[in-house]
Design a protein around this motif. Sequence first.
Motif, PDB file in Angstrom:
ATOM      1  N   GLN A   1      -4.323  -4.797   6.262  1.00 61.66           N
ATOM      2  CA  GLN A   1      -3.683  -4.177   5.094  1.00 61.66           C
ATOM      3  C   GLN A   1      -3.991  -4.963   3.833  1.00 61.66           C
ATOM      4  O   GLN A   1      -4.263  -4.391   2.773  1.00 61.66           O
ATOM      5  CB  GLN A   1      -2.165  -4.118   5.298  1.00 61.66           C
ATOM      6  CG  GLN A   1      -1.721  -3.024   6.234  1.00 61.66           C
ATOM      7  CD  GLN A   1      -0.201  -2.896   6.258  1.00 61.66           C
ATOM      8  OE1 GLN A   1       0.424  -2.614   5.251  1.00 61.66           O
ATOM      9  NE2 GLN A   1       0.383  -3.109   7.412  1.00 61.66           N
ATOM     10  N   GLN A   2      -3.956  -6.306   3.948  1.00 63.64           N
ATOM     11  CA  GLN A   2      -4.208  -7.105   2.756  1.00 63.64           C
ATOM     12  C   GLN A   2      -5.667  -6.962   2.320  1.00 63.64           C
ATOM     13  O   GLN A   2      -5.968  -7.007   1.136  1.00 63.64           O
ATOM     14  CB  GLN A   2      -3.819  -8.573   3.025  1.00 63.64           C
ATOM     15  CG  GLN A   2      -3.604  -9.409   1.778  1.00 63.64           C
ATOM     16  CD  GLN A   2      -2.478  -8.886   0.882  1.00 63.64           C
ATOM     17  OE1 GLN A   2      -2.459  -7.720   0.477  1.00 63.64           O
ATOM     18  NE2 GLN A   2      -1.520  -9.741   0.567  1.00 63.64           N
ATOM     19  N   ARG A   3      -6.558  -6.718   3.267  1.00 60.14           N
ATOM     20  CA  ARG A   3      -7.950  -6.459   2.892  1.00 60.14           C
ATOM     21  C   ARG A   3      -8.053  -5.138   2.126  1.00 60.14           C
ATOM     22  O   ARG A   3      -8.805  -5.042   1.150  1.00 60.14           O
ATOM     23  CB  ARG A   3      -8.839  -6.404   4.138  1.00 60.14           C
ATOM     24  CG  ARG A   3      -9.228  -7.791   4.617  1.00 60.14           C
ATOM     25  CD  ARG A   3      -9.743  -7.774   6.040  1.00 60.14           C
ATOM     26  NE  ARG A   3      -9.809  -9.141   6.528  1.00 60.14           N
ATOM     27  CZ  ARG A   3     -10.945  -9.848   6.598  1.00 60.14           C
ATOM     28  NH1 ARG A   3     -12.087  -9.287   6.245  1.00 60.14           N
ATOM     29  NH2 ARG A   3     -10.924 -11.087   7.017  1.00 60.14           N
TER      30      ARG A   3
ATOM     31  N   LEU B   1       0.850  -1.185   0.000  1.00 54.22           N
ATOM     32  CA  LEU B   1       0.000   0.000   0.000  1.00 54.22           C
ATOM     33  C   LEU B   1       0.888   1.238   0.000  1.00 54.22           C
ATOM     34  O   LEU B   1       2.074   1.160   0.324  1.00 54.22           O
ATOM     35  CB  LEU B   1      -0.898  -0.002   1.244  1.00 54.22           C
ATOM     36  CG  LEU B   1      -1.805  -1.224   1.382  1.00 54.22           C
ATOM     37  CD1 LEU B   1      -2.552  -1.177   2.704  1.00 54.22           C
ATOM     38  CD2 LEU B   1      -2.777  -1.316   0.219  1.00 54.22           C
ATOM     39  N   ILE B   2       0.299   2.365  -0.371  1.00 57.00           N
ATOM     40  CA  ILE B   2       1.065   3.615  -0.344  1.00 57.00           C
ATOM     41  C   ILE B   2       1.067   4.147   1.085  1.00 57.00           C
ATOM     42  O   ILE B   2       0.011   4.414   1.671  1.00 57.00           O
ATOM     43  CB  ILE B   2       0.434   4.649  -1.307  1.00 57.00           C
ATOM     44  CG1 ILE B   2       0.268   4.043  -2.700  1.00 57.00           C
ATOM     45  CG2 ILE B   2       1.284   5.911  -1.356  1.00 57.00           C
ATOM     46  CD1 ILE B   2       1.528   3.501  -3.322  1.00 57.00           C
ATOM     47  N   ARG B   3       2.272   4.284   1.629  1.00 62.42           N
ATOM     48  CA  ARG B   3       2.415   4.574   3.063  1.00 62.42           C
ATOM     49  C   ARG B   3       1.749   5.871   3.493  1.00 62.42           C
ATOM     50  O   ARG B   3       1.199   5.970   4.587  1.00 62.42           O
ATOM     51  CB  ARG B   3       3.910   4.683   3.423  1.00 62.42           C
ATOM     52  CG  ARG B   3       4.602   3.365   3.572  1.00 62.42           C
ATOM     53  CD  ARG B   3       6.094   3.588   3.669  1.00 62.42           C
ATOM     54  NE  ARG B   3       6.604   4.188   2.422  1.00 62.42           N
ATOM     55  CZ  ARG B   3       7.841   4.635   2.267  1.00 62.42           C
ATOM     56  NH1 ARG B   3       8.684   4.584   3.269  1.00 62.42           N
ATOM     57  NH2 ARG B   3       8.235   5.144   1.114  1.00 62.42           N
ATOM     58  N   VAL B   4       1.838   6.886   2.623  1.00 62.33           N
ATOM     59  CA  VAL B   4       1.375   8.207   3.060  1.00 62.33           C
ATOM     60  C   VAL B   4      -0.129   8.378   2.880  1.00 62.33           C
ATOM     61  O   VAL B   4      -0.695   9.371   3.335  1.00 62.33           O
ATOM     62  CB  VAL B   4       2.117   9.334   2.312  1.00 62.33           C
ATOM     63  CG1 VAL B   4       3.570   9.349   2.725  1.00 62.33           C
ATOM     64  CG2 VAL B   4       1.973   9.157   0.815  1.00 62.33           C
ATOM     65  N   PHE B   5      -0.771   7.405   2.230  1.00 58.46           N
ATOM     66  CA  PHE B   5      -2.220   7.497   2.029  1.00 58.46           C
ATOM     67  C   PHE B   5      -2.946   6.738   3.134  1.00 58.46           C
ATOM     68  O   PHE B   5      -2.444   5.730   3.638  1.00 58.46           O
ATOM     69  CB  PHE B   5      -2.611   6.865   0.683  1.00 58.46           C
ATOM     70  CG  PHE B   5      -2.308   7.722  -0.513  1.00 58.46           C
ATOM     71  CD1 PHE B   5      -1.843   9.017  -0.369  1.00 58.46           C
ATOM     72  CD2 PHE B   5      -2.490   7.220  -1.793  1.00 58.46           C
ATOM     73  CE1 PHE B   5      -1.567   9.797  -1.482  1.00 58.46           C
ATOM     74  CE2 PHE B   5      -2.215   7.982  -2.907  1.00 58.46           C
ATOM     75  CZ  PHE B   5      -1.757   9.271  -2.753  1.00 58.46           C
TER      76      PHE B   5
END
Lengths: 360, 280
Positions: free
Chosen positions: B155-157, B102-106
Amino acid sequence: MLGNFQKAIIGSIQIHHQGFFQRPELSRTIADPDKVIANLEQAGIVNYSRRLETFGLAASDTTTQGVMLIGMDPQRESLVTELEKRIGIGRFLQSEDDYSLVVGATTASNLQVKLGDEIIIIGYDRYGAMVAESFTLVGVITSGEMGLDSGMAITNLSTLQEMVDLPEQITTIVISAEEKRIPSLVDELNQSLHEASLEIMPWYTMFPVMKEWVTLHNGFLYLFIGVVLFIVLAGEMNTMLLSMLERTREFGVLMAIGTTRYQVASMLLVEAILIGVIGIALGIILGYSIILVTSIIGIDLSILLGSTSRFYVDPLIYPHLQLDNLGITVGTILLASVLAGIYPAWRASLLQPVEAIRNG
Amino acid sequence: MLNQQAESVIKIRDLHKCYWVGTMPFPALYGINLEIESGEFAVLAGRSGSGKSTLLNIVGALESTDSGRVEVLSRDILSMNQDQRTHFRLHNIGFIFQAYNLIRVFSARENVAYVCQLQGKSKKESMEIANHWLQEVEIGHLGYRRPDQLSGGQQQRVAVARALASNPKLILADEPTANLDSMTGRHLIRLMRELNQRLGTTFLISSHDPDVKQAASRLIKLADGQIVEAWNDIPKPPSSITSSCPMSNLPLTERLQNYFKAARGNARNKKRRRKTRRRS
Ligand SMILES: Nc1ncnc2c1ncn2[C@@H]1O[C@H](COP(=O)(O)OP(=O)(O)OP(=O)(O)O)[C@@H](O)[C@H]1O
Ligand SMILES: [Mg+2]
């Protein structure tokens, strides 16, 4: 610094008898000073002061030193120069003073005199006969400048007129004017005073070195901007490149899920510009506060000024913000930011998603 | 029959893929023939190094091939240029990675909404779609959190929601449960299977997780770069390097280019390994 230079002692414009500046002799006094002054007042000039200038020898009990002897009108001098503010020890001249003397700190220490001591000034009167008078030291100029601190002895105009037997005579009229009005004022005065065999000299004609110095100063501005461009470019490029490498994997993911390489590249470019803009904003806030503070208390450059101080440069400088300089600098930094963003953006656009995800 | 052909989502014919290690070609896939139909929940199983990721990346238009035909949704993806592939991925394929990515900052919601915005939807609409999919994966209440504030399973969801948000026909998942404990993994795979059945989205999943294999509508067994019927089938060795790696027939200049490309990659990997060693 320019303002300081004039304010120290020279003023904006000086009027002498023709040839006095090249060969300051007492035979070259201004023929009809009252007429000149009337002319000045007619032209709306109120900030002027009279002086009588000659050379002399200052002698204490122990030693002697050559000095430029200046007779000043203590009340009017403050209209044209800030010499009074440069008095570090004792006081400036007062109108009722009689044979009082102000010398520079270097001269005072060479002569080994202190306040209240007697100094003998030896000079020539208008006929070339030697005269000697005893003066009392009332003030010492401690400006940190060689030109002011050495080689200058200042007394009341009336005292000097009496000493050299030139009652009511002067050699110099000093005018203070706004910098940008100087050329037109010189023209104006040249026209209205053209019969009087006078020389009307702006400071930059008297001291062309100083003018060059100011030009050089502008040259330095561009050099400085070049250096800024380089530093911003190198620094931000480094930052951008590192942050791009750090996010290689993320960019790979972005590209895998459908972000085009142009979008990734423009993302980095925008980021670089944003860094530049934020930097500019912070820089302006910081710089402006520094200027605000130092424009009040001044920056003391006496340690740095070696030879230039010979040209009466004030070691205390009072910076002020010039908007066009600010514009150039801001533009430069923005340009540098864009340039600094281009290479990382290009690198990012070449990423292969799979490799980026695997290696990032 | 005609109908069935139109239904096929992935169609692979005689696919070969070589990696170059130095000047040596290494066949990662050879002679793959595979057809996956719409609505399948296909699981690609096989030992480490058998070529699962390679195959998924090729199907996902992320990796080049050496020979063969690959059609995804009846489009010849191998003939596309890079920008066409990017566009194709955006509108047709959802990706789920082993490491969530995933994009960390989002925030979770922004991560999901991002693909919708890429597709040209408005921010508001994208956010609504994101909310919908986060609810579908049962973490609607966590949309405001950033990835580092979520558990691996959560996170995977989010990643599943992101893959679905672009409304793709095909979802490719490379070992989606490998970083999760078995319980969490089982829940995730059950959720994916449920979505597959309800939405009809085709899934191609690589995994050696038995729970995943169990959920599969079809199990594809991969061994040494070939599809086998049973695990004890010994894959036939490639007849020769040139047959499985047609690259070795390439003119010398191209081989050298490949060599340098690989060499650069190796050097980078070595550097990274050195770095991680120093860190640990
Ligand atoms: N970039 C590469 N360069 C060289 N060889 C590679 C590269 N990527 C993969 N390989 C090789 O290709 C073969 C297949 O790799 P792949 O990653 O597809 O395996 P996998 O089945 O996904 O394995 P795992 O279960 O460990 O993820 C492996 O033998 C691997 O060493
Ligand atoms: Mg793999």
